[in-house]
Scaffold this motif. Sequence first.
Motif, PDB file in Angstrom:
ATOM      1  N   ALA A  36       7.044 -54.741  39.629  1.00  0.00           N
ATOM      2  CA  ALA A  36       8.493 -54.532  39.707  1.00  0.00           C
ATOM      3  C   ALA A  36       8.958 -53.527  38.654  1.00  0.00           C
ATOM      4  O   ALA A  36       8.289 -53.270  37.651  1.00  0.00           O
ATOM      5  N   LEU A  37      10.156 -52.957  38.919  1.00  0.00           N
ATOM      6  CA  LEU A  37      10.855 -52.122  37.945  1.00  0.00           C
ATOM      7  C   LEU A  37      12.070 -52.907  37.470  1.00  0.00           C
ATOM      8  O   LEU A  37      12.907 -53.321  38.278  1.00  0.00           O
ATOM      9  N   ALA A  38      12.189 -53.110  36.139  1.00  0.00           N
ATOM     10  CA  ALA A  38      13.275 -53.922  35.588  1.00  0.00           C
ATOM     11  C   ALA A  38      14.229 -53.049  34.796  1.00  0.00           C
ATOM     12  O   ALA A  38      13.814 -52.280  33.919  1.00  0.00           O
ATOM     13  N   PHE A  39      15.537 -53.167  35.135  1.00  0.00           N
ATOM     14  CA  PHE A  39      16.602 -52.559  34.343  1.00  0.00           C
ATOM     15  C   PHE A  39      17.379 -53.688  33.692  1.00  0.00           C
ATOM     16  O   PHE A  39      17.767 -54.635  34.360  1.00  0.00           O
ATOM     17  N   GLY A  40      17.661 -53.543  32.412  1.00  0.00           N
ATOM     18  CA  GLY A  40      18.432 -54.581  31.736  1.00  0.00           C
ATOM     19  C   GLY A  40      19.462 -53.953  30.830  1.00  0.00           C
ATOM     20  O   GLY A  40      19.602 -54.368  29.676  1.00  0.00           O
ATOM     21  N   ARG A  41      20.201 -52.964  31.345  1.00  0.00           N
ATOM     22  CA  ARG A  41      21.166 -52.264  30.500  1.00  0.00           C
ATOM     23  C   ARG A  41      22.457 -52.043  31.284  1.00  0.00           C
ATOM     24  O   ARG A  41      22.462 -52.018  32.515  1.00  0.00           O
TER      25      ARG A  41
ATOM     26  N   ALA B 184      12.541 -50.348  32.148  1.00  0.00           N
ATOM     27  CA  ALA B 184      13.240 -49.102  31.839  1.00  0.00           C
ATOM     28  C   ALA B 184      13.649 -49.062  30.374  1.00  0.00           C
ATOM     29  O   ALA B 184      13.963 -50.087  29.759  1.00  0.00           O
ATOM     30  N   ALA B 185      13.656 -47.870  29.809  1.00  0.00           N
ATOM     31  CA  ALA B 185      14.019 -47.682  28.406  1.00  0.00           C
ATOM     32  C   ALA B 185      15.414 -48.227  28.134  1.00  0.00           C
ATOM     33  O   ALA B 185      16.322 -48.123  28.958  1.00  0.00           O
ATOM     34  N   GLY B 186      15.576 -48.817  26.974  1.00  0.00           N
ATOM     35  CA  GLY B 186      16.882 -49.322  26.562  1.00  0.00           C
ATOM     36  C   GLY B 186      17.275 -50.629  27.200  1.00  0.00           C
ATOM     37  O   GLY B 186      18.431 -51.047  27.087  1.00  0.00           O
ATOM     38  N   SER B 187      16.354 -51.319  27.840  1.00  0.00           N
ATOM     39  CA  SER B 187      16.677 -52.559  28.550  1.00  0.00           C
ATOM     40  C   SER B 187      16.593 -53.774  27.638  1.00  0.00           C
ATOM     41  O   SER B 187      15.778 -53.821  26.712  1.00  0.00           O
ATOM     42  N   THR B 188      17.430 -54.753  27.913  1.00  0.00           N
ATOM     43  CA  THR B 188      17.300 -56.081  27.333  1.00  0.00           C
ATOM     44  C   THR B 188      16.864 -57.009  28.447  1.00  0.00           C
ATOM     45  O   THR B 188      17.597 -57.207  29.428  1.00  0.00           O
ATOM     46  N   ILE B 189      15.655 -57.549  28.336  1.00  0.00           N
ATOM     47  CA  ILE B 189      15.054 -58.335  29.407  1.00  0.00           C
ATOM     48  C   ILE B 189      15.088 -59.799  29.011  1.00  0.00           C
ATOM     49  O   ILE B 189      14.501 -60.200  28.001  1.00  0.00           O
ATOM     50  N   THR B 190      15.757 -60.620  29.814  1.00  0.00           N
ATOM     51  CA  THR B 190      15.903 -62.044  29.521  1.00  0.00           C
ATOM     52  C   THR B 190      15.278 -62.926  30.591  1.00  0.00           C
ATOM     53  O   THR B 190      15.215 -64.135  30.423  1.00  0.00           O
TER      54      THR B 190
ATOM     55  N   SER C 250      10.964 -47.259  25.846  1.00  0.00           N
ATOM     56  CA  SER C 250      11.415 -47.268  24.458  1.00  0.00           C
ATOM     57  C   SER C 250      12.719 -48.031  24.291  1.00  0.00           C
ATOM     58  O   SER C 250      13.561 -48.071  25.197  1.00  0.00           O
ATOM     59  N   ASP C 251      12.872 -48.626  23.087  1.00  0.00           N
ATOM     60  CA  ASP C 251      14.101 -49.319  22.693  1.00  0.00           C
ATOM     61  C   ASP C 251      14.421 -50.491  23.611  1.00  0.00           C
ATOM     62  O   ASP C 251      15.580 -50.784  23.885  1.00  0.00           O
ATOM     63  N   SER C 252      13.362 -51.172  24.069  1.00  0.00           N
ATOM     64  CA  SER C 252      13.567 -52.358  24.903  1.00  0.00           C
ATOM     65  C   SER C 252      13.573 -53.609  24.036  1.00  0.00           C
ATOM     66  O   SER C 252      12.910 -53.672  22.995  1.00  0.00           O
ATOM     67  N   VAL C 253      14.318 -54.604  24.469  1.00  0.00           N
ATOM     68  CA  VAL C 253      14.368 -55.899  23.802  1.00  0.00           C
ATOM     69  C   VAL C 253      13.893 -56.940  24.800  1.00  0.00           C
ATOM     70  O   VAL C 253      14.492 -57.104  25.867  1.00  0.00           O
ATOM     71  N   LEU C 254      12.800 -57.636  24.453  1.00  0.00           N
ATOM     72  CA  LEU C 254      12.228 -58.655  25.332  1.00  0.00           C
ATOM     73  C   LEU C 254      12.518 -60.014  24.728  1.00  0.00           C
ATOM     74  O   LEU C 254      12.003 -60.357  23.654  1.00  0.00           O
ATOM     75  N   VAL C 255      13.371 -60.796  25.381  1.00  0.00           N
ATOM     76  CA  VAL C 255      13.836 -62.066  24.837  1.00  0.00           C
ATOM     77  C   VAL C 255      12.948 -63.193  25.356  1.00  0.00           C
ATOM     78  O   VAL C 255      12.962 -63.515  26.548  1.00  0.00           O
ATOM     79  N   SER C 256      12.184 -63.795  24.466  1.00  0.00           N
ATOM     80  CA  SER C 256      11.250 -64.869  24.826  1.00  0.00           C
ATOM     81  C   SER C 256      12.012 -66.170  25.105  1.00  0.00           C
ATOM     82  O   SER C 256      13.134 -66.351  24.603  1.00  0.00           O
TER      83      SER C 256
ATOM     84  N   GLY D 295      10.220 -48.566  19.399  1.00  0.00           N
ATOM     85  CA  GLY D 295      11.425 -49.351  19.158  1.00  0.00           C
ATOM     86  C   GLY D 295      11.521 -50.624  19.961  1.00  0.00           C
ATOM     87  O   GLY D 295      12.576 -51.259  19.996  1.00  0.00           O
ATOM     88  N   THR D 296      10.439 -51.049  20.596  1.00  0.00           N
ATOM     89  CA  THR D 296      10.453 -52.295  21.372  1.00  0.00           C
ATOM     90  C   THR D 296      10.388 -53.501  20.439  1.00  0.00           C
ATOM     91  O   THR D 296       9.598 -53.534  19.488  1.00  0.00           O
ATOM     92  N   ILE D 297      11.208 -54.486  20.734  1.00  0.00           N
ATOM     93  CA  ILE D 297      11.255 -55.704  19.939  1.00  0.00           C
ATOM     94  C   ILE D 297      11.035 -56.905  20.847  1.00  0.00           C
ATOM     95  O   ILE D 297      11.711 -57.055  21.871  1.00  0.00           O
ATOM     96  N   VAL D 298      10.080 -57.749  20.483  1.00  0.00           N
ATOM     97  CA  VAL D 298       9.921 -59.039  21.145  1.00  0.00           C
ATOM     98  C   VAL D 298      10.694 -60.069  20.331  1.00  0.00           C
ATOM     99  O   VAL D 298      10.341 -60.368  19.185  1.00  0.00           O
TER     100      VAL D 298
END
Length: 448
Positions: A419-424, A406-412, A389-395, A365-368
Amino acid sequence: MTGLSPSRPATAVLLAAGLGTRMKSSRPKAMQPIAGQPMLAHLLANAAEVFDRLVVVVGPDMEDVAQLAAPFPVVVQTERLGTAHAALQAEDWFGEGDVAVLYADNPLISAQTMARLLEERRQPDVGLALLAMRPANPGRYGRVMTEDGAVTRIVEWADATPEERTIDLCNAGVLCADAGHFRRWLHAVGNDNAKGEFYLTDVVDLAVAENAHVRAVEAAEEELRGVNSRAELAQAEAALQQRLRAKALDGGATLVAPETVFLSTDTVLAPDVVVEPHVIFGPGVTVHEGASIRAFSHLEGCDVLPGAIIGPYARLRPGTVVGPDARVGNFVELKNATLGDGTKVNHLSYVGDADVGAQTNIGAGTIVCNYDGTFKYHTDIGSNVFIGSDSVLVSPLTIGDNALVAAGSTITSDVPADALAFGRARQQNRDGYGKRFKDARRAKKENS
């Protein structure tokens, strides 16, 4: 007529001015696609293997056909007055040597058959050579009349007697002759017929009248049949697919159910590639040794390196390179993306305009997000990265080596290496609220 040296130059004139009225299409007939390429492209490629010069005759306002023909010269038939008239438009390009006239709507004539035609023409006693076939259903094809191995005339079906219609040797319309004789015969063709057109087949009668020896070179129906309708286009597609599948199998690839696999003319399948049922290869695909393409996948403009596994139900779009031993699973779409060695994108993900390093795992479920509605942006993902899973990577975005998202994160923002990134948003639980909410909705429904 005198014998000819095999070193004589040879010119092919390709007639591509047809509108394709029976196709019911705004696209010129020569541009109708077979196995991922326009019909004219197939004929150009095969003719270029045999002839020293190629010239293409197009109709007015056929810039797309002219562009496809480049770098070969193009002449325009401003008035469509028949096939002999069309061939005559290329007269200035005949040069010396031999000239053959081919048709864009006969796209499957092989280079080998063209070479046989030219070889027959160059026999010491042959003034004109033509291609002929024995179709399973001769139907309304013109019949080739012969006597002692020489062609005496071509009889159109409408003019043939019942006895002549029983002859199964049929005219394919392709002619080859000495350039000088061809010029003279073309200029002598008349238009005293129902349509008032100048027909190339009349050249045969003119040659016979001069006691030129005319010979027929036979080839398979699947090579010579014309393509004038959608039904005939489908038949040509089927014939070419059979040829391409046989070539792939002979080259060492495994097609589990060959009749369900569709290839493009330029598809490259290396030895020990395995292709499962219902796979479609668009133009520009190379699959390297030992890779597997699983069922119901669609590939176009991509490179699949050794040992990679694609699918089932995967889509690889142009610009994609899948590295050695990488995995692209079900319902994954890649576009202009590079995956490193052993990287996994196993299910339900979209990765576009991205470079991904080796041994990285991209979760379900990852979306770039590579497009903002106006511009495309790039994402770099390092090696040994884990995307939950279910991460959104915003280019645009860079995720360093060994990072974890981390699962379910939106990374901007960029994620540094290791590193460990949380974006939720932080989770909140409200005791009893779920039951009260559902009870209230049910009551509203009952009272409505």
